[in-house]
Scaffold this motif. Structure first.
Motif, PDB file in Angstrom:
ATOM      1  N   ASP A 179       0.830  -1.205   0.000  1.00 18.49           N
ATOM      2  CA  ASP A 179       0.000   0.000   0.000  1.00 18.49           C
ATOM      3  C   ASP A 179       0.861   1.249   0.000  1.00 18.49           C
ATOM      4  O   ASP A 179       0.577   2.227  -0.712  1.00 18.49           O
ATOM      5  CB  ASP A 179      -0.933  -0.026   1.213  1.00 18.49           C
ATOM      6  N   ALA A 182       2.373   1.736  -3.425  1.00 20.07           N
ATOM      7  CA  ALA A 182       1.362   2.209  -4.364  1.00 20.07           C
ATOM      8  C   ALA A 182       1.066   3.687  -4.149  1.00 20.07           C
ATOM      9  O   ALA A 182       0.943   4.462  -5.109  1.00 20.07           O
ATOM     10  CB  ALA A 182       0.089   1.377  -4.220  1.00 20.07           C
ATOM     11  N   ARG A 183       0.939   4.094  -2.890  1.00 17.95           N
ATOM     12  CA  ARG A 183       0.653   5.500  -2.597  1.00 17.95           C
ATOM     13  C   ARG A 183       1.832   6.401  -2.973  1.00 17.95           C
ATOM     14  O   ARG A 183       1.645   7.540  -3.413  1.00 17.95           O
ATOM     15  CB  ARG A 183       0.275   5.664  -1.125  1.00 17.95           C
ATOM     16  N   PRO A 192      -3.593   6.369  -9.307  1.00 16.36           N
ATOM     17  CA  PRO A 192      -3.579   5.540  -8.091  1.00 16.36           C
ATOM     18  C   PRO A 192      -3.902   4.073  -8.341  1.00 16.36           C
ATOM     19  O   PRO A 192      -3.229   3.190  -7.787  1.00 16.36           O
ATOM     20  CB  PRO A 192      -4.647   6.211  -7.213  1.00 16.36           C
ATOM     21  N   SER A 195      -0.954   2.482 -10.134  1.00 16.16           N
ATOM     22  CA  SER A 195       0.177   2.337  -9.225  1.00 16.16           C
ATOM     23  C   SER A 195      -0.033   1.138  -8.295  1.00 16.16           C
ATOM     24  O   SER A 195       0.898   0.376  -8.030  1.00 16.16           O
ATOM     25  CB  SER A 195       0.352   3.617  -8.400  1.00 16.16           C
ATOM     26  N   GLU A 196      -1.276   0.966  -7.829  1.00 18.36           N
ATOM     27  CA  GLU A 196      -1.565  -0.166  -6.960  1.00 18.36           C
ATOM     28  C   GLU A 196      -1.392  -1.479  -7.706  1.00 18.36           C
ATOM     29  O   GLU A 196      -0.812  -2.439  -7.166  1.00 18.36           O
ATOM     30  CB  GLU A 196      -2.987  -0.055  -6.414  1.00 18.36           C
ATOM     31  N   ARG A 197      -1.892  -1.558  -8.934  1.00 16.31           N
ATOM     32  CA  ARG A 197      -1.738  -2.793  -9.714  1.00 16.31           C
ATOM     33  C   ARG A 197      -0.262  -3.129  -9.899  1.00 16.31           C
ATOM     34  O   ARG A 197       0.151  -4.282  -9.776  1.00 16.31           O
ATOM     35  CB  ARG A 197      -2.418  -2.651 -11.075  1.00 16.31           C
TER      36      ARG A 197
END
Length: 267
Positions: A179, A182-183, A192, A195-197
């Protein structure tokens, strides 16, 4: 049911993940019986009943997976059904072997198990501790847990609290890191969701590579980092004054201390 039926006394998130993993590994639904006061379905067509059976468990593996603080309430109901042919597996955090033996004095063997949630995908870790690893039934428990991923026996009960912190709580710590990555990517301009994927896929791929490599993770990290390159600059931040090592140790120490406190409370 199979030759040695498996009873799950309580089937919350962790026991449910284990059940999913066992079924995914090819075990049959009729190998299991779930006792759940709510009567709520567990997984696929596994039988669920609200009450304990009216007869002895006999030569069965009985896994107890209710809340640890319910042991004093539930043990008097369970103990009369457990005899010398019954093998107890406990996933109760913090409840030590001596406490379990006192609660179930007639059990043939008692094993503590500490799984983590990836057992649902047969990619988990299960720490195991037995009164006697050579006792009848211990090998059956080891084989059963081995279907869920890496099953490791521990030599000392004090280490169980550490394994609970490392492997049991470890997925939560890694989820937090994913997390954060990703952030951070989003803060630097990525979408966002994208980026998380990418963060999830990066961690998944790196973990698979580490699992298959003959080299230790520290060496693998150095191999990615070219001298003077961008990876090395990022590693310099993590390595400065042992920052990442100190953070990881403090995290595991805090979780281990809480496990020790729960063990004391259970006594």
């Amino acid at each position: 049911m199979g030759e040695r039926p498996i009873w799950l006394i309580g089937c919350g998130n962790m026991a449910g993940a284990m059940l999913d993993g066992w079924l995914a590994s090819g075990m049959a639904t009729q190998d299991f019986r779930v006792v759940r006061p709510s009567g709520k379905a567990a997984a696929r067509d596994v039988p669920v009943q609200r009450e304990l059976p009216g007869t002895l468990f006999g030569d069965a593996i009985v896994q107890i997976g209710f809340k640890p603080y319910h042991l004093a309430e539930e043990a008097p109901k369970l103990a009369p059904l457990i005899g010398p042919d019954t093998h107890i597996v406990s996933i109760l955090a913090g409840v030590e072997l001596a406490t379990l033996r006192k609660a179930f004095p007639d059990a043939g063997s008692i094993v503590r198990a500490m799984p983590n949630t990836p057992v649902a995908l047969n990619a988990g870790v299960v720490g195991l501790l037995a009164e006697d690893r050579n006792a009848v039934g211990a090998d059956a428990v080891e084989a059963l847990m081995g279907r869920l991923g890496l099953a490791e026996w521990l030599d000392y009960e004090a280490l169980f609290n550490v394994v609970t912190a490392l492997a049991g709580s470890g997925p939560a710590f890694l989820f937090r890191y994913i997390d954060a990555m990703a952030r951070a990517g989003a803060a630097l301009g990525l979408d966002p969701a994208q980026s998380e994927r990418m963060a999830i896929a990066t961690v998944e791929g790196a973990a698979r590579l580490a699992a298959r490599s003959d080299e230790d993770p520290g060496t693998l990290a150095d191999r990615v980092a070219s001298p003077g390159g961008s990876t090395r600059k990022g590693l310099d931040v993590l390595d400065a004054d042992g920052a990442l090592d100190a953070l990881a140790r403090a995290t595991l120490e805090a979780a281990t201390r809480r496990n020790e406190e729960m063990a004391e409370e259970a006594r």
